[in-house]
Design an enzyme around this catalytic site. Structure first.
Site, PDB file in Angstrom:
ATOM      1  N   VAL A 183      -6.517  -1.339 -23.701  1.00  0.00           N
ATOM      2  CA  VAL A 183      -5.407  -2.061 -23.062  1.00  0.00           C
ATOM      3  C   VAL A 183      -4.886  -1.291 -21.856  1.00  0.00           C
ATOM      4  CG1 VAL A 183      -3.035  -2.872 -23.396  1.00  0.00           C
ATOM      5  CG2 VAL A 183      -4.735  -3.253 -25.174  1.00  0.00           C
ATOM      6  N   ALA A 184      -4.748   0.040 -22.014  1.00  0.00           N
ATOM      7  CA  ALA A 184      -4.248   0.868 -20.914  1.00  0.00           C
ATOM      8  C   ALA A 184      -5.252   0.968 -19.779  1.00  0.00           C
ATOM      9  CB  ALA A 184      -3.910   2.262 -21.431  1.00  0.00           C
ATOM     10  N   ILE A 220      -7.787  -1.172 -18.967  1.00  0.00           N
ATOM     11  CA  ILE A 220      -8.140  -2.413 -18.264  1.00  0.00           C
ATOM     12  C   ILE A 220      -6.929  -2.876 -17.461  1.00  0.00           C
ATOM     13  CG2 ILE A 220      -8.837  -4.826 -18.536  1.00  0.00           C
ATOM     14  CD1 ILE A 220     -10.189  -3.933 -21.181  1.00  0.00           C
ATOM     15  N   GLU A 271      -5.292  -5.329 -16.440  1.00  0.00           N
ATOM     16  CA  GLU A 271      -5.111  -6.787 -16.468  1.00  0.00           C
ATOM     17  C   GLU A 271      -3.895  -7.223 -15.660  1.00  0.00           C
ATOM     18  OE1 GLU A 271      -2.672  -4.950 -19.457  1.00  0.00           O
ATOM     19  OE2 GLU A 271      -4.837  -4.933 -19.317  1.00  0.00           O
ATOM     20  N   ASP A 315      -0.894 -19.237  23.930  1.00  0.00           N
ATOM     21  CA  ASP A 315      -0.373 -20.027  25.046  1.00  0.00           C
ATOM     22  C   ASP A 315       0.503 -19.136  25.913  1.00  0.00           C
ATOM     23  OD1 ASP A 315      -1.493 -22.512  24.426  1.00  0.00           O
ATOM     24  OD2 ASP A 315       0.062 -22.932  22.961  1.00  0.00           O
ATOM     25  N   ASP A 349       1.029 -25.904  19.768  1.00  0.00           N
ATOM     26  CA  ASP A 349       2.244 -26.640  19.426  1.00  0.00           C
ATOM     27  C   ASP A 349       2.055 -28.146  19.387  1.00  0.00           C
ATOM     28  OD1 ASP A 349       1.941 -27.059  22.113  1.00  0.00           O
ATOM     29  OD2 ASP A 349       3.788 -26.038  22.713  1.00  0.00           O
ATOM     30  N   ASP A 372      -3.567 -29.706  19.557  1.00  0.00           N
ATOM     31  CA  ASP A 372      -3.901 -28.314  19.238  1.00  0.00           C
ATOM     32  C   ASP A 372      -4.352 -28.150  17.792  1.00  0.00           C
ATOM     33  OD1 ASP A 372      -3.344 -27.220  21.749  1.00  0.00           O
ATOM     34  OD2 ASP A 372      -1.214 -27.016  21.308  1.00  0.00           O
ATOM     35  N   ASN A 386       1.587   3.170 -19.931  1.00  0.00           N
ATOM     36  CA  ASN A 386       1.131   1.982 -19.196  1.00  0.00           C
ATOM     37  C   ASN A 386       2.311   1.177 -18.647  1.00  0.00           C
ATOM     38  OD1 ASN A 386      -1.231   0.717 -18.343  1.00  0.00           O
ATOM     39  ND2 ASN A 386      -1.079  -0.865 -19.911  1.00  0.00           N
ATOM     40  N   ASP A 427       3.020   3.617 -15.032  1.00  0.00           N
ATOM     41  CA  ASP A 427       2.034   2.853 -14.254  1.00  0.00           C
ATOM     42  C   ASP A 427       2.708   1.722 -13.489  1.00  0.00           C
ATOM     43  OD1 ASP A 427       0.080   4.469 -15.200  1.00  0.00           O
ATOM     44  OD2 ASP A 427      -1.115   2.908 -16.148  1.00  0.00           O
TER      45      ASP A 427
END
Length: 876
Positions: free
Chosen positions: A285-286, A288, A290, A332, A610, A614, A704, A708
């Site tokens: 879990v830590a 990856i 996600e 322009d 504009d 265009d 985590n 993190d």
């Protein structure tokens, strides 16, 4: 009676609307309560609870929850009854999900605010006054005015139409514009495409103008009926987020393999199965990332919000990525590079030398301005120090110049009242006014030099022609002024009696001047490796002069006219595209050719526009930039970005912000991946050496969430590097891990991992304190602290390639707060006895704390030394 049948009077009576006054604000409010807003029903937003549950849908999180539940059940039936780990793990998972919901909500609020800023508007009659309101506020019975370039804001029955044509391909599939007619009689069963007295929501007015009665809004429109059949899909992820998601998947697969190896190794070493299972799952879990794509979404959304404050509304998140890679900006001239306001720059009073308006004017120069002002219908109003030009731009330029010189038009007219005039017309190209000067009259004529000079009997023709030519070469628009004095007004006020026997008084040269910031912006683009291309409808002489003044047209580069461009085939244009920096008198089709020619050379092109015509070029460009003030709805819809001030400098600032956002995302990803690699390294190596688990599941999960997530978000909010516009554009399609980043990430991860292992080993095996003997708990405590503070040091390292002493430790308040909060939580867990026991940590001696401080500070110290070395090498 349907909307397209019956007479318009019957339809107006049906809604109780006066075609000349429209609805009152009270009637509109009542109608809105009855019919609802004029919007297509969006997908119902998810509830807070549902968004929380979706944070838990990740496979690894589900496995972790199952593991915690199993651990909880086993703890109930075991003698020890230790189920506190399960509760902590579930609490951390819940906290992580809550943070995810918070980040998602913040990003969504930013995006919703952007949608409101770029929402379409409509011109509507309310209580007899034409006002501009958000299209969402329209109600059936409103009277709207539409013209070329507008989106039709609702289904409407036409009241009036003048050469009106609409492009209805979005609704009917008809590729050609349909000519509309308010007086058309339409059968009840006529198909949509044949209802010529109706205009429909979402279609585009390509020509003409019209006035119409709103008959249906929102989901009751024809477009709404189609929308009801469709389920709106999820918002498309940006290319960067897709690449990160793919990377996360590969990293996750690698992490799962390593976790399986760690699990089996731990079992073989005799560590309890449940403890190893929890550790392996927690590490997965830590490890990856996600949450990385969620963090990137937040960084993008907040960055885009910051761009709004700079005057650029980004309509598509993917455009932010592209902005960082922009290498050519086609812009322009009028209103973007220039002020879109004619300004007198030079004047020449007959018999004198040319005078700059910035100089002190001579009496003759002042008299020339006085004559020009009297012979003008334009006026300038001053309110709160701001000048408001009303009337013909060339006339208001003269009036404004006179005002700056102390000559007020109203005072001049009071002193020399106008008694007669011959208005300007395109055949004569002259304007004449007659003023009373007491017992005589002063005739003043102004107009084109070539037309006015032959009418003068007193003039230094040679000098006048020479000055006129010189002003023309400077791209100035030149007006000539002449006068004569008469004793009485002729009975026949005509050009034959007034515009004759004149005395030539001088020339006034004016120009739409470049914005003060435009030259600086062009220079900034050059430093950033971005080529600026100017496209204008002006003559090539004017275009060339402005191009040179702004630094766009440089040595060895050319200005080319639309006629010359049309004579080139596409292959020739592609071969020579690098030679042309200025384009004059080009068509909308030419703009597309210019964009594609640059793209064929691998360049990322931004294009401004504009008008309706265009839109194809804006779509063809990698970044379409529409003008917020002068831009039509069609141009804005085709664009990726809308400039609220129509200013070229805003495009450059948007590129700067785009680079900054990309830079911050790179820092965030670098930090998160290096942290994850460090955690994998620590567990894997410790298990391979048979040292046991250096960190438990609860430690990994807390790290985590705390050390993190918070610093990662803070890195996403870093101020833009002051040197970012001295770098070359980011190559198109360059990966987030390209260049030195792919070497830095594993090095940083390994460094933190090695230092954490060192802390674990010292606590586990080295007797450095009599009071705290080495053991598994002491080792874990040191590993936990070194990893926490080492990652915080790593976050500071990721802030910039420059030393912290250069950018300033406190220059990012978000990072200071993130480090303070994360550090405080880590210390709290270790120093509060109840939390220390809860997280299975151990109190440390002073010597242990000194080792923790030294090991944690090492990444920062080493990185600062490397940065100093490279800075010195670069200077040499």
């Amino acid at each position: 009676m349907t909307d397209h049948t019956g007479t318009i009077l019957q339809q107006l009576d049906r809604f109780g609307t006066d075609p000349d006054r429209g609805l009152t604000f009270a009637e509109a409010s009542d109608a809105r309560a009855r019919y609802g807003e004029n919007v297509l029903t969006a997908k119902q937003p998810r509830s807070l609870w549902m968004r929380f549950l979706l944070q838990l849908k990740d496979t690894m999180v589900i496995i972790l929850i199952i593991a915690a539940v199993i651990s909880f059940v086993l703890a109930i039936f075991s003698e020890e009854g230790e189920f506190i780990d399960s509760i902590i793990i579930l609490a951390i998972v819940a906290l992580n999900a809550a943070l995810g919901v918070s980040q998602e909500s913040k990003a969504q609020k930013s995006l919703d605010a952007l949608k409101r800023l770029s929402a379409p508007s409509a011109k509507v009659l309310r209580e007899g006054t034409l006002v501009q309101i958000p299209s969402a506020d329209l109600v059936p019975g409103d009277i709207v005015v539409i013209e070329a370039g507008d989106f039709v804001p609702a289904d409407c029955r036409l009241i009036e139409s003048a050469s009106l044509a609409c492009e209805e391909s979005a609704l009917t599939g008809e590729s050609l514009p349909v000519q509309k007619d308010a007086a058309a009689q339409v059968a009840e069963d006529a198909p949509l495409g044949d209802r010529l007295n109706m205009v429909y929501s979402g279609c585009v007015v390509t020509y003409g103008r019209g006035k119409a009665l709103v008959t249906a809004t929102g989901m009751n429109t024809e477009m709404g009926k189609i929308a009801a059949l469709l389920d709106s899909g999820e918002e498309e992820a940006t290319p960067l987020m897709k690449r990160l998601a793919r990377f996360s998947k590969y990293l996750g697969m690698a992490a799962l393999v390593i976790c399986a190896i760690i699990f089996l190794t731990g079992i073989l070493q005799g560590i309890p199965v449940m403890e190893m299972f929890m550790t392996a799952v927690s590490l997965a879990v830590a490890a990856i990332p996600e949450g990385m794509t969620a963090v990137v979404t937040v960084v993008l959304a907040l960055g885009v919000r910051r761009m709004v404050e700079k005057g650029a509304i980004v309509r598509r998140l993917s455009a932010v990525e592209t902005l960082g890679s922009a290498s050519v900006i086609c812009t322009d001239k009028t209103g973007t590079l220039t002020l879109n306001q004619m300004t007198v720059r030079k004047l020449w009073a007959a018999g004198e030398s040319v005078q700059e308006l910035s100089e002190q004017l001579s009496p003759q120069g002042l008299h020339l301005l006085r004559l020009g002002t009297l012979c003008s219908d334009g006026r300038v109003e001053v309110s709160d120090g701001e000048k408001r030009h009303i009337g013909d731009p060339t006339e208001t330029a003269i009036v404004a110049a006179a005002l700056d010189a102390g000559l007020v038009k109203s005072e001049l007219e009071a002193e020399y009242p106008r008694v007669a005039e011959l208005p300007f017309d395109s055949e004569r190209k002259l304007m004449t006014t007659v003023h009373s000067t007491g017992d005589k009259f002063l005739v003043i004529t102004k107009g084109g030099f070539d037309v006015l000079l032959p009418l003068c009997v007193q003039a230094d023709t040679s000098a006048a022609e020479q000055i006129n030519k010189a002003m023309g070469e400077d791209a100035l628009r030149v007006l000539a002024v002449a006068c004569r004095e008469i004793s009485q007004l002729p009975e026949d006020l005509s050009s034959h009696t007034l515009e004759t026997n004149l005395t030539f008084m001088g020339l006034i040269g004016m120009i739409d001047p470049p914005r003060e910031e435009s030259r600086e912006a062009v220079e900034l683009c050059a430093q950033a490796g971005i080529r600026t291309i100017m496209i204008t409808g002006d003559h090539v002489v004017t275009a060339r002069a402005i191009g040179k003044e702004l630094g766009i047209l440089r040595e060895g580069e050319e200005a080319v006219s639309g006629q010359e461009l049309s004579a080139m085939d596409d292959e020739t244009l592609m071969e020579n595209i690098h030679r042309y920096s200025v384009y004059a008198r080009v068509s909308p089709q030419d703009k597309i050719r210019i964009v594609k020619a640059w793209q064929s050379r691998g360049q990322i092109v931004a294009m401004t526009g504009d008008g309706v015509n265009d839109a194809p070029a804006l779509r063809a460009a990698d970044i379409g930039c529409a003008m917020g003030i002068t831009g039509t709805d069609v141009a804005k819809d085709a664009a990726d970005m809308v400039l609220t001030d129509d200013n070229f400098f805003t495009i450059v600032e948007a590129v700067r912000q785009g680079r900054g956002i990309y830079d911050n995302i790179q820092k965030t990803v670098q930090f998160l991946i290096s942290c994850n690699l460090g955690e994998i390294f620590v567990i894997f190596i410790a298990m391979m050496f048979g040292w046991g688990t250096p960190l438990l599941a609860i430690h990994l999960l807390l790290i985590n969430v705390v050390t993190d997530a918070l610093p990662a978000l803070a890195l996403g909010l870093e101020p833009v590097d002051e040197d970012i516009m001295k770098r070359k554009p980011i190559p198109a399609g360059q990966g987030i891990f390209s260049g030195k980043t792919k070497f830095i990430i594993p090095l940083q991860g390994t460094l933190v991992g090695v230092l954490t292992l060192a802390g674990f080993y010292i606590g586990l095996r080295v007797p450095i304190s009599y009071y705290v003997p080495p053991c598994q708990e002491v080792g874990r405590t040191m590993a936990f602290l070194v990893l926490c503070f080492g990652q915080l040091a790593q976050a500071l390292n990721c802030r910039s390639e420059k030393s912290l002493s250069k950018i300033g430790f406190f220059s990012s308040r978000a990072m200071v707060k993130a480090v303070a909060v994360s550090g405080f939580v880590a210390l709290l867990v270790c120093l509060v006895p109840a939390l220390e026991a809860l997280f299975r940590l151990h109190s440390l001696s002073v010597l242990h704390w000194l080792w923790v401080i030294g090991l944690s500070a090492a990444p920062l110290a080493l990185t600062e030394l490397v940065k100093a070395f490279y800075a010195t090498a670069r200077q040499r």
